[in-house]
Design an enzyme around this catalytic site. Structure first.
Site, PDB file in Angstrom:
ATOM      1  N   ILE A  82       5.727  -9.421  -4.937  1.00 59.42           N
ATOM      2  CA  ILE A  82       4.910  -8.231  -4.708  1.00 59.42           C
ATOM      3  C   ILE A  82       5.743  -7.109  -4.115  1.00 59.42           C
ATOM      4  CG2 ILE A  82       2.942  -7.296  -3.440  1.00 59.42           C
ATOM      5  CD1 ILE A  82       1.716 -10.134  -3.542  1.00 59.42           C
ATOM      6  N   ASP A  90      14.681  -8.299   3.143  1.00 59.39           N
ATOM      7  CA  ASP A  90      14.172  -9.657   2.945  1.00 59.39           C
ATOM      8  C   ASP A  90      15.321 -10.625   3.149  1.00 59.39           C
ATOM      9  OD1 ASP A  90      13.151 -12.098   2.088  1.00 59.39           O
ATOM     10  OD2 ASP A  90      11.893 -11.180   0.555  1.00 59.39           O
ATOM     11  N   ALA A 124      -0.754  -7.974   3.220  1.00 62.77           N
ATOM     12  CA  ALA A 124      -0.137  -9.302   3.168  1.00 62.77           C
ATOM     13  C   ALA A 124      -0.912 -10.341   3.968  1.00 62.77           C
ATOM     14  CB  ALA A 124       1.309  -9.221   3.658  1.00 62.77           C
ATOM     15  N   ARG A 125      -0.915 -10.207   5.314  1.00 62.38           N
ATOM     16  CA  ARG A 125      -1.583 -11.177   6.171  1.00 62.38           C
ATOM     17  C   ARG A 125      -2.097 -10.465   7.415  1.00 62.38           C
ATOM     18  NH1 ARG A 125      -0.937 -13.303   2.194  1.00 62.38           N
ATOM     19  NH2 ARG A 125       0.028 -15.290   1.634  1.00 62.38           N
ATOM     20  N   ASP A 137      -5.918  -4.693   4.493  1.00 64.06           N
ATOM     21  CA  ASP A 137      -6.800  -5.417   3.570  1.00 64.06           C
ATOM     22  C   ASP A 137      -7.538  -6.537   4.296  1.00 64.06           C
ATOM     23  OD1 ASP A 137      -7.836  -5.563   0.987  1.00 64.06           O
ATOM     24  OD2 ASP A 137      -6.369  -7.023   0.291  1.00 64.06           O
ATOM     25  N   GLU A 169     -13.370  -7.478  13.564  1.00 62.02           N
ATOM     26  CA  GLU A 169     -14.257  -6.805  14.512  1.00 62.02           C
ATOM     27  C   GLU A 169     -13.523  -5.696  15.256  1.00 62.02           C
ATOM     28  OE1 GLU A 169     -15.756 -10.980  13.912  1.00 62.02           O
ATOM     29  OE2 GLU A 169     -13.816 -10.017  14.259  1.00 62.02           O
ATOM     30  N   HIS A 204     -10.366  -7.023   1.645  1.00 63.68           N
ATOM     31  CA  HIS A 204      -9.532  -8.069   1.036  1.00 63.68           C
ATOM     32  C   HIS A 204      -9.601  -8.032  -0.494  1.00 63.68           C
ATOM     33  CE1 HIS A 204      -7.905 -12.462   1.525  1.00 63.68           C
ATOM     34  NE2 HIS A 204      -7.009 -11.616   1.052  1.00 63.68           N
ATOM     35  N   GLY A 260      -6.886  -7.245  -2.463  1.00 65.36           N
ATOM     36  CA  GLY A 260      -5.543  -7.290  -3.032  1.00 65.36           C
ATOM     37  C   GLY A 260      -5.443  -7.970  -4.380  1.00 65.36           C
ATOM     38  N   ALA A 261      -5.950  -9.174  -4.474  1.00 62.56           N
ATOM     39  CA  ALA A 261      -5.853  -9.935  -5.718  1.00 62.56           C
ATOM     40  C   ALA A 261      -7.189 -10.012  -6.448  1.00 62.56           C
ATOM     41  CB  ALA A 261      -5.347 -11.343  -5.422  1.00 62.56           C
TER      42      ALA A 261
END
Length: 382
Positions: free
Chosen positions: A147, A166, A229-230, A254, A258, A271, A273-274
Site C-alpha cells: 500500500i 521502511d 493503517a492501524r 480510518d 470515542e 474504516h 480503506g478496503a
C-alpha cells in the site's frame, strides 16, 4: 470432506474456488479444518483439534491470536496487497480531506437547504473552508509495502515530493517504487521533512503509539497526518493536543474512537480503506487459493506465523510438521519418521519452523512418531 467455517461474509468469488467435492464451506459448519475471517474477533475462541489454518481476507491480523495459533500448530494466513489499490485510492482522498475542509463545507452547504439565495450564500461563506494544494508539498510515507508504495507513487503523480522509510522493504517492493521517491534512513527523518505524513505499517511493539507528543514535536508546524493503517499507531490524546495548539493542522483517520469523533481538526472515516467490491473480491480469492494449497498440498504462502515453504509433491504421501525452530530439527524429524523420505523442505520464522516431507511408506505412523518429539507442536499426514 474438509470443513471451512466463514466467520464473516466472504465474497463468493473466493469461496467458489474451493471445490465442493472437497470442501464444505459455510457459516455454521462444525469441527472446521479451516476458518476464513475478515474482522470477527477471535482472541477468545477455543479452537478445535481439527483446525489447521485460519485465512484472513485482508492484511491485518490484530483480531487473531497469532502467537497462540502457532503453538497450537495452526497456520495463519493473510492477503497482503489484495486490497492495496482500494486503500491507495482512499489515501488520495484523505490527502484532499487533510488539505481542504471538504467534509465541513459539505455539512455547511446542507444547512442551506430550503433557504433562498443559496448561490449567493455559498459565495459569501465559502472562504472559511479554503485550504491548500498538495502540489509541491512533501509527502512522507511510513512503510513502503504494497500500500505504501502505491501511495508514494500516487504522490509523485500529484506533483508532490515524496520521502519514505521502511526498514524491512524487500527488493521486489523497491522495484515498484517510482525512482523519484526519496528513501529516508529513519522514520524520524520522514517526520522532520514532511508536510503530510501517511502511515502504512502494522501495529507492533515498535510502531504502536509512534505518533505521539515526542514524535510530533519533531514535525513541521501545520503538519497533516493520515492514518489508514492501524488505530494503535497514533496516541489519540497527543494528537488532539497537537491539533488544539496548531502543531498539527489536520488528522485524517480510518479508525474513529470515542476520543476522536466530533473533534475539530480530525476527519474520521468509518474504516473504509478496503471496503470496495474489488478489494473484498481480491482478498477472498487470495485467501481461498492459499488455504486450498495448504490444506491439499501443505504449501504455505503469506503466513504471518510460519515461514513460506512449498515443494512439488513426490512419494506416497506428505507430512506437515509445525514446530519450534531448533538447530537439530531436520535431523530429529528424519530420525523419528521411520520411513523412506524422498523430499524435504524446512524453514524457520522467528521461534517457529515449518517442515514438509514427502515419504514412501506408512505416513500416518510416521507423523505420529514426529508429533511425539518435544519440539513439535503438531504433525499430520495429507
Amino acid at each position: 470432506m474438509k470443513n471451512v467455517l466463514c466467520l464473516n461474509k466472504i465474497a463468493a468469488v473466493g469461496t467458489d474456488l474451493l471445490d465442493k467435492n472437497i470442501y464444505n464451506v459455510g457459516t455454521d459448519v462444525e469441527n472446521p479444518d479451516a476458518i476464513m475471517v475478515r474482522s470477527a474477533a477471535m482472541h477468545e475462541m477455543i479452537f478445535g483439534a481439527e483446525l489447521k489454518a485460519i485465512a484472513r481476507a485482508g492484511a491485518g491480523v490484530n483480531n487473531i491470536p497469532v502467537d497462540r495459533c502457532a503453538k497450537e500448530g495452526i497456520v495463519v494466513f493473510n492477503t497482503p496487497g489484495a486490497n492495496a489499490n482500494g486503500v491507495k485510492e482512499l489515501a488520495v482522498c484523505a490527502l484532499m480531506l487533510a488539505s481542504r475542509d471538504i467534509a465541513g463545507a459539505m455539512k455547511w452547504a446542507e444547512t442551506l437547504a430550503g433557504t433562498e439565495g443559496v448561490a449567493k450564500a455559498v459565495e459569501a461563506g465559502k472562504s472559511k473552508f479554503a485550504g491548500v494544494e498538495v502540489k509541491g508539498k512533501t509527502l512522507g510515507i511510513i512503510g513502503l509495502g504494497a500500500i505504501g508504495a502505491l501511495v508514494a507513487n500516487a504522490g509523485i503523480a500529484l506533483g508532490m515530493k515524496v520521502v519514505g522509510c521502511d526498514p524491512f522493504m524487500s527488493v521486489d517492493a523497491a522495484w515498484k517504487l517510482d525512482p523519484a521517491v526519496e528513501k529516508a534512513a529513519t522514520f524520524a527523518e520522514v517526520f522532520e521533512k514532511a508536510d503530510y505524513i501517511s502511515l502504512h505499517v502494522p501495529a507492533t511493539k515498535d510502531t504502536k503509539g509512534m505518533i505521539n507528543a515526542e514524535s510530533i514535536a519533531t514535525m513541521k508546524n501545520g503538519v497533516r497526518i493520515i492514518n489508514l493503517a492501524r488505530a494503535d499507531l497514533v496516541n489519540n490524546a497527543d494528537i488532539k493536543a497537537a491539533i488544539a495548539d496548531g502543531k498539527v493542522a489536520k488528522y485524517v483517520t480510518d479508525f474513529p474512537t470515542e476520543e476522536t469523533v466530533g473533534v475539530e481538526g480530525i476527519v474520521a472515516i468509518p474504516h473504509l480503506g478496503a471496503s470496495t467490491a474489488e478489494s473484498e473480491d481480491n482478498c477472498a480469492v487470495m485467501a481461498a487459493l492459499q488455504l486450498d494449497d495448504f490444506l491439499r498440498n501443505g504449501n504455505i504462502k503469506n503466513s504471518v506465523n510460519f515461514a513460506n515453504v512449498s515443494m512439488a509433491r513426490s512419494g506416497d504421501a506428505r507430512i506437515c510438521v509445525l514446530s519450534a525452530a531448533t538447530d537439530t530439527l531436520v535431523a530429529d524429524i528424519t530420525a523419528a519418521a521411520g520411513v523412506a523420505i524422498v523430499g524435504i523442505a524446512s524453514k524457520a520464522r522467528g521461534e517457529n519452523a515449518y517442515t514438509i516431507i514427502d515419504v514412501n511408506g506408512d505416513a500416518t505412523a510416521a507423523a505420529a512418531n514426529i508429533a511425539a518429539l518435544d519440539s513439535v507442536y503438531r504433525a499430520y499426514a495429507i
